[in-house]
Scaffold this active site. Structure first.
Site, PDB file in Angstrom:
ATOM      1  N   GLU A 114      49.307  48.247  31.919  1.00 56.25           N
ATOM      2  CA  GLU A 114      47.505  48.301  32.010  1.00 56.25           C
ATOM      3  C   GLU A 114      47.367  47.718  34.027  1.00 56.25           C
ATOM      4  O   GLU A 114      48.541  47.288  34.774  1.00 56.25           O
ATOM      5  CB  GLU A 114      46.982  46.894  31.797  1.00 56.25           C
ATOM      6  CG  GLU A 114      45.837  47.167  30.456  1.00 56.25           C
ATOM      7  CD  GLU A 114      45.511  48.100  31.074  1.00 56.25           C
ATOM      8  OE1 GLU A 114      44.900  49.290  31.603  1.00 56.25           O
ATOM      9  OE2 GLU A 114      43.623  47.605  30.052  1.00 56.25           O
ATOM     10  N   PHE A 167      35.729  44.753  43.178  1.00 58.42           N
ATOM     11  CA  PHE A 167      36.362  45.544  42.932  1.00 58.42           C
ATOM     12  C   PHE A 167      37.444  46.445  43.882  1.00 58.42           C
ATOM     13  O   PHE A 167      37.069  46.141  44.723  1.00 58.42           O
ATOM     14  CB  PHE A 167      35.089  46.103  43.035  1.00 58.42           C
ATOM     15  CG  PHE A 167      35.111  47.058  42.273  1.00 58.42           C
ATOM     16  CD1 PHE A 167      34.704  47.482  40.879  1.00 58.42           C
ATOM     17  CD2 PHE A 167      35.696  48.427  43.256  1.00 58.42           C
ATOM     18  CE1 PHE A 167      35.541  48.296  39.623  1.00 58.42           C
ATOM     19  CE2 PHE A 167      35.581  49.674  41.876  1.00 58.42           C
ATOM     20  CZ  PHE A 167      35.346  49.601  40.545  1.00 58.42           C
TER      21      PHE A 167
HETATM   22  P1  IMP Z   1      38.125  45.245  31.345  1.00 55.03           P
HETATM   23  O1  IMP Z   1      38.197  45.725  29.420  1.00 55.03           O
HETATM   24  O2  IMP Z   1      36.990  44.246  31.718  1.00 55.03           O
HETATM   25  O3  IMP Z   1      39.462  44.249  31.299  1.00 55.03           O
HETATM   26  O4  IMP Z   1      38.573  46.106  32.497  1.00 55.03           O
HETATM   27  C1  IMP Z   1      39.884  47.404  32.124  1.00 55.03           C
HETATM   28  C2  IMP Z   1      39.456  48.632  32.884  1.00 55.03           C
HETATM   29  O5  IMP Z   1      38.518  48.251  33.551  1.00 55.03           O
HETATM   30  C3  IMP Z   1      40.880  48.903  34.141  1.00 55.03           C
HETATM   31  O6  IMP Z   1      41.771  49.469  33.347  1.00 55.03           O
HETATM   32  C4  IMP Z   1      39.943  49.493  34.997  1.00 55.03           C
HETATM   33  O7  IMP Z   1      40.128  51.332  34.301  1.00 55.03           O
HETATM   34  C5  IMP Z   1      38.332  49.412  35.120  1.00 55.03           C
HETATM   35  N1  IMP Z   1      38.329  47.734  36.258  1.00 55.03           N
HETATM   36  C6  IMP Z   1      38.504  46.756  35.925  1.00 55.03           C
HETATM   37  N2  IMP Z   1      38.356  45.586  37.364  1.00 55.03           N
HETATM   38  C7  IMP Z   1      38.145  47.429  38.128  1.00 55.03           C
HETATM   39  C8  IMP Z   1      38.339  47.297  40.077  1.00 55.03           C
HETATM   40  O8  IMP Z   1      38.182  46.357  40.170  1.00 55.03           O
HETATM   41  N3  IMP Z   1      38.273  48.391  40.283  1.00 55.03           N
HETATM   42  C9  IMP Z   1      38.812  49.576  39.715  1.00 55.03           C
HETATM   43  N4  IMP Z   1      38.603  49.458  37.745  1.00 55.03           N
HETATM   44  C10 IMP Z   1      38.515  48.954  37.143  1.00 55.03           C
END
Ligand code: IMP
Length: 196
Positions: A114, A167
């Protein structure tokens, strides 16, 4: 070198739009160095085992390909696609499978690769999905972990870097499908003129 060539070089133009800027958080050289260590940690746990890397498109692509080359031994990989984030910088919290894996993971030693662990909702969904398919081993490696943002009770077995709640883009990570090609992991700064 002429002025034109300098201004037109890929490094000079980082793909910004008005109101957007990026600040380097983790340099490419440091990422590559950490990947070597991560590969060693994984191979320490699975010295001779064929490893099947499973990754979510598209943010993890550079991470997976670089890690695969560091791992050595027998390595295969496969991809799936989920929708979680939309165009902006905030999660909807919803995870939907868009593209399934091409081959079965039953009986294999699977490493989920991931790009970033944020709320953890995507990983929680994936682990539940994969566990049902009865892999021999199921481990998780993440490049970046935003620990502060966690909602779901999940954790990675191998973590590249713990980062603050900002971000980030670059090294595969995008904002509205842009910035994936930046070699470094950068913090995206949005001004008032930026459009999501
Ligand atoms: P989660 O389900 O909130 O853990 O998010 C997972 C997905 O969100 C990651 O695999 C990314 O594709 C996206 N994501 C989360 N944070 C960021 C960031 O800071 N930049 C870009 N994509 C993000």
């Amino acid at each position: 070198m002429t002025k034109e060539r300098t201004a037109g070089s890929p490094k000079a133009h980082r793909g910004h739009r008005p109101g957007e800027s990026v600040r380097v958080l983790i340099r490419h050289a440091l990422i590559k160095q950490r990947l070597k260590q991560l590969a060693k940690e994984i191979r320490r746990d699975f010295p001779t085992e064929p490893l099947h890397l499973v990754s979510v498109l598209k943010g993890s692509v550079f991470f997976l390909t670089d890690l695969a080359r560091e791992l050595g031994g027998e390595v295969s990989f496969d991809f799936l696609a989920v929708s979680s984030y939309g165009k902006g910088t905030d999660s909807t919290g919803e995870v939907k499978l868009i593209k399934d894996l091409d081959v079965s993971i039953e009986g294999r030693s699977v490493i989920v690769v991931e790009d970033i662990l944020d709320t953890g909702l995507t990983l929680k969904y994936l682990l539940r999905l994969f566990e049902e398919k009865k892999p021999k081993h199921l481990r998780v490696v993440v490049l970046l972990d935003k620990v502060e943002r966690r909602i779901a009770d999940v954790r990675a077995d191998y973590t590249g870097f713990t980062i603050p709640n900002e971000f980030v883009v670059g090294y595969g990570l995008d904002y509205d499908e842009r910035y994936r090609n930046l070699p470094d992991v950068c913090v995206l700064q949005l001004g008032s003129r930026a459009k999501a």
